[in-house]
Motif scaffolding. Structure first.
Motif, PDB file in Angstrom:
ATOM      1  N   LYS A   1      37.425  24.315  59.956  1.00  0.00           N
ATOM      2  CA  LYS A   1      36.329  24.455  60.914  1.00  0.00           C
ATOM      3  C   LYS A   1      35.247  23.403  60.680  1.00  0.00           C
ATOM      4  O   LYS A   1      34.733  22.786  61.630  1.00  0.00           O
ATOM      5  CB  LYS A   1      35.728  25.860  60.822  1.00  0.00           C
ATOM      6  CG  LYS A   1      34.572  26.077  61.794  1.00  0.00           C
ATOM      7  CD  LYS A   1      33.913  27.432  61.615  1.00  0.00           C
ATOM      8  CE  LYS A   1      32.709  27.546  62.551  1.00  0.00           C
ATOM      9  NZ  LYS A   1      31.986  28.820  62.386  1.00  0.00           N
TER      10      LYS A   1
ATOM     11  N   TYR B   1      36.846  19.906  61.779  1.00  0.00           N
ATOM     12  CA  TYR B   1      37.358  19.659  63.131  1.00  0.00           C
ATOM     13  C   TYR B   1      36.730  20.556  64.198  1.00  0.00           C
ATOM     14  O   TYR B   1      37.236  20.629  65.320  1.00  0.00           O
ATOM     15  CB  TYR B   1      38.885  19.812  63.140  1.00  0.00           C
ATOM     16  CG  TYR B   1      39.548  18.946  62.097  1.00  0.00           C
ATOM     17  CD1 TYR B   1      39.417  17.558  62.120  1.00  0.00           C
ATOM     18  CD2 TYR B   1      40.280  19.514  61.049  1.00  0.00           C
ATOM     19  CE1 TYR B   1      39.997  16.763  61.148  1.00  0.00           C
ATOM     20  CE2 TYR B   1      40.873  18.711  60.076  1.00  0.00           C
ATOM     21  CZ  TYR B   1      40.724  17.343  60.124  1.00  0.00           C
ATOM     22  OH  TYR B   1      41.294  16.553  59.163  1.00  0.00           O
ATOM     23  N   GLY B   2      35.654  21.250  63.850  1.00  0.00           N
ATOM     24  CA  GLY B   2      34.949  22.032  64.838  1.00  0.00           C
ATOM     25  C   GLY B   2      35.579  23.393  65.076  1.00  0.00           C
ATOM     26  O   GLY B   2      36.464  23.838  64.353  1.00  0.00           O
ATOM     27  N   ASN B   3      35.124  24.022  66.139  1.00  0.00           N
ATOM     28  CA  ASN B   3      35.513  25.412  66.407  1.00  0.00           C
ATOM     29  C   ASN B   3      36.843  25.480  67.153  1.00  0.00           C
ATOM     30  O   ASN B   3      36.979  26.143  68.181  1.00  0.00           O
ATOM     31  CB  ASN B   3      34.414  26.103  67.216  1.00  0.00           C
ATOM     32  CG  ASN B   3      34.541  27.609  67.168  1.00  0.00           C
ATOM     33  OD1 ASN B   3      34.960  28.168  66.155  1.00  0.00           O
ATOM     34  ND2 ASN B   3      34.188  28.273  68.256  1.00  0.00           N
TER      35      ASN B   3
END
Length: 999
Positions: free
Chosen positions: A847, A850-852
């Motif tokens: 997370k 690479y974000g949500n």
């Protein structure tokens, strides 16, 4: 997210486990033999879990050292020569000593000239006691009076400084360094004169230092002194007198100890109020097999090493019966008066356990053909049972690291962690009375027969330097924090939580490759047969006679029906498997298609949908043979060849066309192994994935309405020394090489991790390697970046990595990383570590990087050895890994959308299945039932967990499913029932008409 954050209770609290196991009763000779069977019966895996608890209030924490190992100053301050000085100066250096080190203990750590330096190390640790030894030859240079004033002053200064810091001294009178004068004049411990001379030396020490010392140890490890000093000659004074002389020396050592104890008890205890004991060392031994004979041999092994000295002192003043019956005339005898004199001459049981004796100075014949082990907990229980529940003071314990290890001594830390945790379990679970623990040692020194080839200190010493400064190793921080917390107190993050997963959460199971059996059913055979009932009793084909053929149906595949029924029993919502590229397109192109196999896959997927299980299908998964590529592609470079990229795209197009109506959840590549990939192959693999993703996105997504991504193997990597910046850098590097290599181009910026490029540039320039990491063009970056619908990962275990080279076998020179094992972790039969919290850390890392992104754990599982006891480990594994996944979802707000257990059955994945397989029968393991319960609860709901109302799913009722999947049968039954009712009606109707007519 739904879920209650309340902490759940641990599986078995220490008090409950202690009640289940029972406290040991009063012990006695031979009672320790019950130890092995007791520990074989303990609840698994609960008993092997790490115990988060604290030690009793007032528990003593300390560190230790020995004079010859650390003092140096062998010719300073009027010191006389010891047998170790003489031994070390012989032409042949002690076995194992590194040639670059100083000679023996001449200088060693130079503690004689750095007294305040050592005490400052103690202050930094925060210990309650310091064990050190007095040098007999420094206090009495000739072994007898007159005393050496400089020696008395030196130890006086040390004791005064310890008193200022509030550190309790634990003083050893004799730690192997017998004055050489006594060896020359009398033959050392082989002489009956020595006990009285030792008493005289002890009296000097009691008079000068007794007012400041509460804990005295007469001598250290008399087994090593007697057996290797006077029997084998491996250690000073190097006398090869054989067993007879060794047993005689031990006899005198016991007499000497008893004299000193009585001296203190009669003349010094009333005023000084101290305690006296003897430091006894032991190994631990376990039976090759749990038989009565082997257990007796184990008992005998401990008798011959520890019992040799412990039984006379703690029981009855005489040697163990096993020694007396086996050694006959070799073993000296005590008179009745001597037995009474020796019996009871210890105020506590002082135990030494670790690297000095275990696997080092224990002769093989002392094992009696059994297996040496390093279980401190079982040894403590054995002592407790064998010697009447004594108070136990662990006065020496640790392991060792390589002589080249400087700061980050991870191996040492994890052995220390194991031993201290075992001590805690002995106290909390087994009711053993341990009141103190001593790490060996405070600082690096001369390690006896191994010289300077290993290190055992908490503080690093550069033996080549002039000033001999102490440098704290990572183990200092570990031990310091442990002392502050008085053990391993429970932490909130270690506790399970209650809560549930969201609606639509994917609960899955994995099978690498489904069982394919395309054998036609009997209904497709157009031949006509007759049954020979008189002779052969077999069916005989009638030539030339044929029945009409019918179209193939999915129900014709018996193997599919069986697998679907097994999957239904699990209550999973998703089933993940891989297609076999090499079998679907044997030539690697569309010129030859295995239509039968494709039809089988179509049937399998449609049958899954029919019972409301979503198929999750991978186009390619590497296997050992030809990487599971068509032979023509594997033969010509596999993924090294760019033609494989285009071949994969055409293969994917065919699969989307043939199976896309049934499959809405695609994986392009499942677990490509970065360990076996070249950089060129990885480059092409990424391009192939991206092209297939775009192919689906542009040509198939709108009509088929599916999703597609890549599934990466992602085991967590943790720095071995949590306090070390170097180890953290290594862990970050390995994560980028193992996961980021393929993840960063897709989920990140379209290019490889900068850490990889920088590292490879450094290695290529410094070490003249030629590892070329290719570059993507700008168009290729745009093609690859964002080619995902979700992040799919397979996670099995966690690995510890360090920066310092310790074990050449587990050291990766290319990445400069040392693999480390935490021996307190649970391990599977294949030695895979069970580390549930690693999954949560991994999900948080994904997370943060690479974000949500939506995440699916596509495979998570552990092996067994086909012994049902180990399925208990799988139950624990599934329970706790899913709970950590729940923490990631509820506490860390990770967008987790599914979890899949690996694996479906033992037939296709031996030792990993939730179904066992034998004799063509599948049997559910207990772990299957446990997983089904978790699925049924959608997690771990508690009393306060809010109810989650989900839209009703098709076939949510298992009973309804019975009727839904048997529509043809139901229609036929309905028809028969209606016909029956109509028939009854007409019979009744016409019967009544006939009756009226006759009337």
């Amino acid at each position: 997210p739904a879920g209650n954050m309340a902490l759940a209770a641990p599986l078995l609290p220490p008090l409950l486990l202690l009640l289940l196991l029972g406290r040991p009763g009063l012990g006695g000779p031979g009672q320790g033999a019950g130890t092995w069977s007791r520990f074989a019966r303990l609840p698994y895996p609960q008993d092997q879990l790490f115990l988060h608890d604290t030690f009793p209030d007032g528990f003593l924490w300390g560190a230790g050292s020995a004079a010859y190992q650390t003092e140096g100053g062998w010719r300073q301050g009027g010191k006389g020569a010891s047998v170790w000085d003489t031994f070390a100066h012989r032409p042949a250096t002690p076995s194992g000593a590194a040639p670059q080190g100083p000679v023996g203990g001449d200088v060693a750590s130079d503690s004689y000239n750095n007294l305040f330096r050592d005490v400052e190390g103690l202050r930094r640790l925060g210990v309650s006691h310091y064990r050190f030894s007095l040098s007999w030859a420094r206090l009495l240079p000739n072994g007898t009076a007159p005393p050496n004033p400089a020696g008395l002053a030196h130890y006086g200064r040390l004791l005064a400084r310890l008193r200022e810091l509030g550190v309790e001294p634990v003083v050893t009178l004799y730690h192997w360094d017998l004055p050489q004068a006594l060896q020359d004049a009398f033959g050392g411990w082989a002489s009956p004169v020595l006990p009285q001379l030792f008493r005289d030396y002890a009296e000097l020490c009691f008079r000068h230092f007794g007012g400041q010392v509460r804990y005295w140890l007469t001598m250290d490890n008399p087994y090593v002194v007697a057996w290797h000093g006077y029997g084998t000659g491996r250690l000073p004074p190097g006398v090869r007198g054989g067993p007879r002389l060794a047993y005689l020396a031990a006899h005198h050592l016991l007499q000497a100890h008893a004299k000193v104890w009585h001296l203190y008890n009669d003349h010094f205890r009333p005023a000084q109020r101290g305690k006296v004991s003897i430091a006894l060392s032991s190994h631990w031994i376990k039976p090759q097999r749990m038989t009565e004979k082997n257990i007796k041999e184990c008992q005998k092994s401990l008798d011959f090493v520890l019992g040799w000295f412990a039984k006379p002192i703690f029981i009855d003043g005489d040697y163990p019966e096993s020694m007396k019956s086996n050694l006959s005339s070799l073993l000296p005898e005590f008179s009745e008066a001597e037995k009474k004199y020796i019996k009871g001459t210890a105020d506590f049981f002082a135990l030494s356990f670790g690297a000095t004796l275990s696997f080092q100075l224990l002769d093989s014949h002392m094992k009696f053909q059994q297996l040496e082990s390093i279980s401190l907990r079982q040894l403590l229980y054995w002592i407790n049972s064998e010697y009447n529940n004594p108070q136990i003071f662990i006065v020496e314990n640790s392991w060792f690291v390589s002589g080249t290890t400087k700061k980050d001594d991870a191996k040492y830390i994890y052995y220390l962690k194991k031993f201290i945790m075992e001590t805690l379990k002995a106290i909390r679970y087994d009711g053993v009375n341990v009141f103190g623990y001593t790490v060996w040692s405070l600082l690096d020194g001369f390690e006896w027969h191994r010289g300077y080839s290993i290190r055992r200190g908490l503080f690093y010493v550069d033996f080549q330097s002039h000033d001999k400064k102490l440098m704290p190793k990572s183990s200092v921080l570990f031990y310091q924090k442990l002392i502050e917390k008085n053990g391993f107190p429970p932490l909130p993050e270690n506790q399970p939580i209650e809560g549930i997963f969201p609606c639509g959460f994917a609960w899955g199971i994995v099978d690498n490759y489904i069982q394919v059996d395309t054998t036609p059913a009997q209904f497709l055979d157009s031949n006509v047969y007759v049954w020979d009932v008189h002779q052969t009793k077999k069916l005989i084909k009638v030539d030339g006679v044929y029945a009409s053929k019918r179209k193939r149906h999915c129900v014709d595949f018996a193997a599919i029906r069986l697998q679907i029924s097994l999957l239904q029993e699990m209550h999973v919502t998703h089933f993940h498997f891989s297609l076999k590229w090499s079998l679907i397109l044997p030539l690697g192109n569309l010129s030859l298609i295995n239509h039968t196999l494709v039809h089988y896959y179509q049937c399998f997927a449609s049958e899954l949908l029919r019972v409301n299980i979503t198929p999750v299908v991978a186009l390619w998964q590497p296997m050992i043979e030809n990487q599971e590529l068509p032979v023509s592609l594997a033969k010509y470079g596999a993924w090294e060849n760019t033609e494989t990229v285009q071949a994969f795209v055409e293969y994917a197009r065919f699969c989307f066309t043939s199976l896309g109506d049934h499959v809405k959840f695609w994986i392009t590549m499942n677990e490509p192994s970065v360990k076996n990939l070249t950089y060129t192959a990885g480059h092409n693999l990424l391009k192939a994935h991206a092209k297939v993703w775009h192919l689906y996105d542009k040509e198939f997504r709108r009509s088929q309405k599916g999703k597609i991504s890549i599934a990466l193997q992602a085991d967590w990597v943790e720095p071995a020394c949590p306090f070390s910046r170097n180890d953290q850098e290594v862990a970050d590097r390995i994560l980028e090489f193992d996961i980021g290599w393929l993840a960063e181009p897709i989920f990140g910026n379209g290019d490889y991790p900068e850490v990889m490029r920088a590292w490879l540039h450094r290695r290529n320039s410094v070490d003249l390697y030629n590892f070329h990491l290719p570059y993507f063009s700008e168009d290729e970056k745009k093609l690859i970046q964002g080619s995902f619908d979700f992040f799919a990962l397979s996670h099995y275990t966690t690995t510890l990595v360090g920066s310092e080279k310790e074990d050449a076998v587990k050291y990766d020179h290319y990445l400069e990383v040392q693999m480390i094992n935490d021996i307190t972790w649970l391990h599977s039969p294949s030695r895979a570590a069970v580390v549930p919290w690693g999954l949560r850390k991994l999900l948080k890392w994904v997370k943060s990087k690479y974000g949500n992104v939506p995440i699916y754990v596509m495979a998570n599982g552990i092996d067994d050895d086909q012994n049902m006891v180990y399925d208990k480990l799988r139950v624990y594994y599934i329970q706790n890994y899913i709970n950590e996944a729940l923490k990631a979802y509820t506490l860390d707000d990770v967008n987790l959308q599914g979890y899949f257990v690996y694996s479906f059955n033992d037939k296709t994945a031996p030792k990993y299945g939730l179904y066992s397989y034998a004799a063509n029968q599948y049997e559910p393991k207990p772990s299957l039932k446990h997983y089904k319960e978790i699925i049924g609860n959608n997690g771990f709901p508690g009393p306060e967990t809010p109810e989650l109302l989900c839209p009703e799913e098709v076939a949510s009722c298992a009973d309804c499913h019975f009727f839904r999947t048997r529509k043809s049968l139901l229609a036929f039954i309905s028809f028969v029932f209606v016909a029956f009712v109509v028939t009854i009606f007409f019979i009744t109707y016409y019967s009544k008409r006939v009756e009226r007519r006759y009337k």
